[in-house]
Design a protein around this motif. Structure first.
Motif, PDB file in Angstrom:
ATOM      1  N   GLU A 200      28.825  42.815  31.707  1.00 45.53           N
ATOM      2  CA  GLU A 200      29.623  41.673  32.180  1.00 45.53           C
ATOM      3  C   GLU A 200      29.228  42.258  33.664  1.00 45.53           C
ATOM      4  N   LEU A 201      30.158  43.044  34.113  1.00 42.58           N
ATOM      5  CA  LEU A 201      30.394  43.861  35.436  1.00 42.58           C
ATOM      6  C   LEU A 201      29.800  44.774  35.940  1.00 42.58           C
ATOM      7  N   ILE A 202      28.408  45.244  35.333  1.00 38.12           N
ATOM      8  CA  ILE A 202      27.441  46.085  36.248  1.00 38.12           C
ATOM      9  C   ILE A 202      26.213  44.884  36.222  1.00 38.12           C
ATOM     10  N   GLU A 203      26.138  42.969  35.925  1.00 40.21           N
ATOM     11  CA  GLU A 203      25.938  42.202  36.507  1.00 40.21           C
ATOM     12  C   GLU A 203      26.564  41.713  37.210  1.00 40.21           C
ATOM     13  N   PHE A 204      27.070  41.588  37.362  1.00 36.98           N
ATOM     14  CA  PHE A 204      27.502  41.394  39.171  1.00 36.98           C
ATOM     15  C   PHE A 204      27.789  42.465  39.711  1.00 36.98           C
ATOM     16  N   GLY A 205      27.003  43.525  39.901  1.00 32.89           N
ATOM     17  CA  GLY A 205      26.594  44.493  40.957  1.00 32.89           C
ATOM     18  C   GLY A 205      27.897  46.048  40.762  1.00 32.89           C
ATOM     19  N   PHE A 206      28.850  45.961  39.691  1.00 31.80           N
ATOM     20  CA  PHE A 206      29.079  47.564  39.497  1.00 31.80           C
ATOM     21  C   PHE A 206      27.875  48.330  39.378  1.00 31.80           C
ATOM     22  N   HIS A 207      28.408  49.798  39.855  1.00 28.92           N
ATOM     23  CA  HIS A 207      28.081  50.669  39.034  1.00 28.92           C
ATOM     24  C   HIS A 207      27.901  51.178  37.424  1.00 28.92           C
ATOM     25  N   ALA A 212      34.835  53.553  34.068  1.00 27.36           N
ATOM     26  CA  ALA A 212      35.776  54.486  33.748  1.00 27.36           C
ATOM     27  C   ALA A 212      36.672  53.930  34.508  1.00 27.36           C
ATOM     28  N   GLU A 213      36.895  53.948  35.970  1.00 25.51           N
ATOM     29  CA  GLU A 213      38.218  54.296  36.294  1.00 25.51           C
ATOM     30  C   GLU A 213      38.051  52.426  37.124  1.00 25.51           C
ATOM     31  N   LEU A 214      37.509  51.413  36.856  1.00 25.87           N
ATOM     32  CA  LEU A 214      37.843  50.698  37.628  1.00 25.87           C
ATOM     33  C   LEU A 214      38.830  49.232  37.186  1.00 25.87           C
ATOM     34  N   LYS A 215      39.322  48.929  37.939  1.00 22.50           N
ATOM     35  CA  LYS A 215      40.724  48.150  37.382  1.00 22.50           C
ATOM     36  C   LYS A 215      40.583  46.780  38.501  1.00 22.50           C
ATOM     37  N   ILE A 216      40.525  46.361  37.947  1.00 23.05           N
ATOM     38  CA  ILE A 216      40.481  44.649  38.434  1.00 23.05           C
ATOM     39  C   ILE A 216      41.236  44.276  38.824  1.00 23.05           C
ATOM     40  N   LEU A 217      41.948  43.770  40.592  1.00 22.75           N
ATOM     41  CA  LEU A 217      43.330  42.805  39.735  1.00 22.75           C
ATOM     42  C   LEU A 217      43.062  41.293  40.222  1.00 22.75           C
ATOM     43  N   ARG A 218      44.731  40.487  39.842  1.00 19.64           N
ATOM     44  CA  ARG A 218      44.194  39.520  40.464  1.00 19.64           C
ATOM     45  C   ARG A 218      45.964  38.858  40.351  1.00 19.64           C
ATOM     46  N   GLY A 219      46.040  38.278  41.403  1.00 20.34           N
ATOM     47  CA  GLY A 219      47.560  37.600  41.371  1.00 20.34           C
ATOM     48  C   GLY A 219      48.193  36.217  40.753  1.00 20.34           C
ATOM     49  N   LEU A 275      32.747  44.345  46.314  1.00 21.16           N
ATOM     50  CA  LEU A 275      33.074  44.677  45.124  1.00 21.16           C
ATOM     51  C   LEU A 275      33.460  46.327  45.608  1.00 21.16           C
ATOM     52  N   ASN A 276      33.601  46.439  47.228  1.00 22.58           N
ATOM     53  CA  ASN A 276      34.336  47.946  46.897  1.00 22.58           C
ATOM     54  C   ASN A 276      35.770  47.116  47.585  1.00 22.58           C
ATOM     55  N   LYS A 277      35.694  46.101  47.563  1.00 25.02           N
ATOM     56  CA  LYS A 277      37.261  45.419  48.155  1.00 25.02           C
ATOM     57  C   LYS A 277      38.438  45.062  46.833  1.00 25.02           C
ATOM     58  N   VAL A 278      36.826  44.601  45.604  1.00 27.60           N
ATOM     59  CA  VAL A 278      37.921  44.755  44.558  1.00 27.60           C
ATOM     60  C   VAL A 278      38.726  45.800  44.408  1.00 27.60           C
ATOM     61  N   VAL A 279      37.248  46.878  44.195  1.00 26.84           N
ATOM     62  CA  VAL A 279      37.892  48.522  43.644  1.00 26.84           C
ATOM     63  C   VAL A 279      38.799  49.113  44.044  1.00 26.84           C
ATOM     64  N   GLN A 280      39.687  48.155  45.370  1.00 24.57           N
ATOM     65  CA  GLN A 280      40.513  49.108  45.790  1.00 24.57           C
ATOM     66  C   GLN A 280      41.531  47.860  46.136  1.00 24.57           C
ATOM     67  N   GLY A 281      41.692  46.879  45.089  1.00 23.06           N
ATOM     68  CA  GLY A 281      42.417  45.569  44.118  1.00 23.06           C
ATOM     69  C   GLY A 281      42.745  44.909  46.011  1.00 23.06           C
ATOM     70  N   VAL A 282      42.133  44.792  47.233  1.00 22.13           N
ATOM     71  CA  VAL A 282      42.300  43.216  47.778  1.00 22.13           C
ATOM     72  C   VAL A 282      41.943  42.433  47.798  1.00 22.13           C
ATOM     73  N   THR A 283      40.975  42.253  47.202  1.00 20.43           N
ATOM     74  CA  THR A 283      40.773  40.665  47.239  1.00 20.43           C
ATOM     75  C   THR A 283      40.385  40.351  45.127  1.00 20.43           C
ATOM     76  N   THR A 284      39.783  39.157  45.087  1.00 14.97           N
ATOM     77  CA  THR A 284      39.224  38.910  43.586  1.00 14.97           C
ATOM     78  C   THR A 284      37.987  38.917  43.289  1.00 14.97           C
ATOM     79  N   LEU A 285      37.808  39.407  42.024  1.00 12.94           N
ATOM     80  CA  LEU A 285      35.530  39.187  41.960  1.00 12.94           C
ATOM     81  C   LEU A 285      35.493  38.479  41.554  1.00 12.94           C
ATOM     82  N   GLU A 286      36.602  36.878  41.728  1.00 13.32           N
ATOM     83  CA  GLU A 286      36.049  35.687  42.041  1.00 13.32           C
ATOM     84  C   GLU A 286      36.357  34.965  42.975  1.00 13.32           C
ATOM     85  N   GLU A 287      36.659  35.714  44.102  1.00 18.01           N
ATOM     86  CA  GLU A 287      37.063  35.207  45.814  1.00 18.01           C
ATOM     87  C   GLU A 287      35.292  36.270  46.156  1.00 18.01           C
ATOM     88  N   VAL A 288      34.466  37.315  45.527  1.00 16.17           N
ATOM     89  CA  VAL A 288      33.196  37.919  45.682  1.00 16.17           C
ATOM     90  C   VAL A 288      32.357  37.360  44.812  1.00 16.17           C
TER      91      VAL A 288
END
Length: 424
Positions: A200-207, A212-219, A275-288
């Motif tokens: 699912e994450l690859i389908e969204f555009g992640f490499h 392996a080190e991806l962390k997705i954050l949401r408030g 997606l880079n901002k998701v990796v940085q924890g700045v925004t959510t995957l839903e927003e992207v």
């Protein structure tokens, strides 16, 4: 206000001067994009365009740019509809169509005021676009906005308006497409990576190598935020008009092809920046996902960024009998094909492919290829040829056409050689 079936639909635009963010370092640019944007606005002439839908922060970005350039010895003129915020030291003109003060009329007047920098609130028609482009080509830095989805489509929009492609190639410095994302609250964000599987994450555009080190954050929501979000940040797609991009613009290549060239020159798409901002924890995957689209047509790295080799006259490119499997594309110059010591073919058309037979048939090279004069070629990995032919039909057709053309020409040359050597 808009009349509807059961009353009026009202939209209120609140302009809070205390919340205007004109510090460019806080808009959300990556380091690379920030450097490119600064480089463009510090040029003495040319045009910088910011694009995106209503409410995406275009005006804020341009205000930040001209505020950074606002010094006592720089004359800045702006035409805006309306003037949203006042800046000391900048001459701001409100556009009023009812009295004839249009964007085009303001621009014409500006050129007699000897400004260094001109800001046009929006390019809406041929006249405004033409004057803006000509001003950018005659010693002024022109900044403006346009309503388009992304950077490549901006070029098509301007050409549709009526601006010749050669003028765009000669005047544009940079195109910036942007969106606004809600920022994840720093006080209540939590890790929700487990909610997504890798496919699912690859389908969204992640490499794949990111996972392996991806962390997705949401408030999760707290008294300090609104449903897990607090504040907003920009998401940017920045297309710097390099020499290769300018050539593509002037040639009026299709939008998708321009996108591929821009990506090769260093452009991150809106989805990738999000997606880079998701990796940085700045925004959510839903927003992207809600505000960007994935450009699946983008080519893989080995096709976007192949090695480019330069050969001089007589240099060996392929040796007959070798077992390497790379295939090539001619960018500039010409090459000759030699078999049994005789020249049996020549390729001089830029974009033609050669050397693919060894990879297709898994056999040693059957001919030698040398440079005729100076030539520049792209080199691609032979082990990727099968997947290239399978997954990219347009490239597959070009390879096939190159192969057929080359075989036809070789047959003709061989026939001539054999007819000359045949006993009479």
């Amino acid at each position: 206000m808009l009349p509807t079936l059961f009353g009026e639909s009202v939209v209120m635009r609140l302009l809070d001067q205390s919340k205007l963010q004109v510090d460019m370092t806080k808009l959300g640019f990556s380091k690379a994009d920030f450097a490119k944007f600064n480089r463009a606005i510090e040029r003495p002439q040319g045009m910088v365009l910011v694009t995106g839908p209503t409410g995406s922060g275009k005006t804020n970005t341009l205000y930040s740019a001209i505020n950074a350039l606002n010094t006592e010895d720089v004359k800045i003129l702006t035409a805006e509809d309306p003037v949203e915020f006042n800046f000391e030291g900048i001459n701001q003109v409100p556009v009023r169509n009812e009295v004839g003060m249009t964007f085009a009329a303001a621009l014409k007047a500006f050129l007699r005021q000897d400004p260094e920098i001109i800001l046009v609130g929006e390019i809406r028609d041929m006249e405004t676009a033409e004057i803006a482009v000509k001003a950018a080509m005659t010693g002024h830095l022109v900044c403006s906005t346009l309503h388009t989805n992304d950077c490549p489509s901006t070029i098509g929009r301007l050409i549709d308006i009526g601006i010749p492609s050669y003028m765009l190639a000669g005047s544009l410095l940079l195109v910036l497409a942007q969106r606004l994302f809600r920022k994840t609250c720093e006080h209540c964000r939590e890790d929700i990576t487990a909610n997504y599987d890798s496919n699912e994450l690859i389908e969204f555009g992640f490499h794949k190598e990111e996972l392996a080190e991806l962390k997705i954050l949401r408030g999760k929501g707290c008294p300090r935020c609104t449903k897990g979000y607090k504040g907003r940040i920009g998401c940017f797609e920045l297309m710097e008009v390099t020499e290769n991009v300018a050539q593509a613009i002037q040639s009026e290549v299709p939008e998708e092809q321009l996108r591929k060239i821009a990506i090769k020159e260093g452009m991150n798409t809106l989805r990738r920046d999000g997606l880079n901002k998701v990796v940085q924890g700045v925004t959510t995957l839903e927003e992207v996902m809600a505000n960007t689209i994935l450009q699946k047509e983008a080519l893989p790295a080995y096709l976007l960024n192949p090695d480019e080799l330069i050969f001089e006259d007589g240099d060996l490119i392929i040796r007959e009998g070798n077992t390497d499997k790379n295939f090539y594309q001619l960018l500039q110059g010409a090459i000759v094909i030699i078999k049994g010591g005789r020249v049996v073919g020549e390729i001089s058309q830029p974009g033609e492919y050669f050397g693919e037979m060894s990879a297709l048939l898994n056999q040693p090279r059957v001919a030698t290829v040398k440079s005729k004069g100076k030539s520049i070629v792209k080199v691609f990995p032979g082990e990727k040829l099968e997947s290239t032919v399978k997954d990219y039909p347009d490239i597959s057709m070009r390879i096939i056409r190159s192969l057929i053309t080359r075989l036809t020409e070789s047959d003709k040359k061989l026939s001539k050689i054999l007819s000359k050597s045949a006993p009479r």
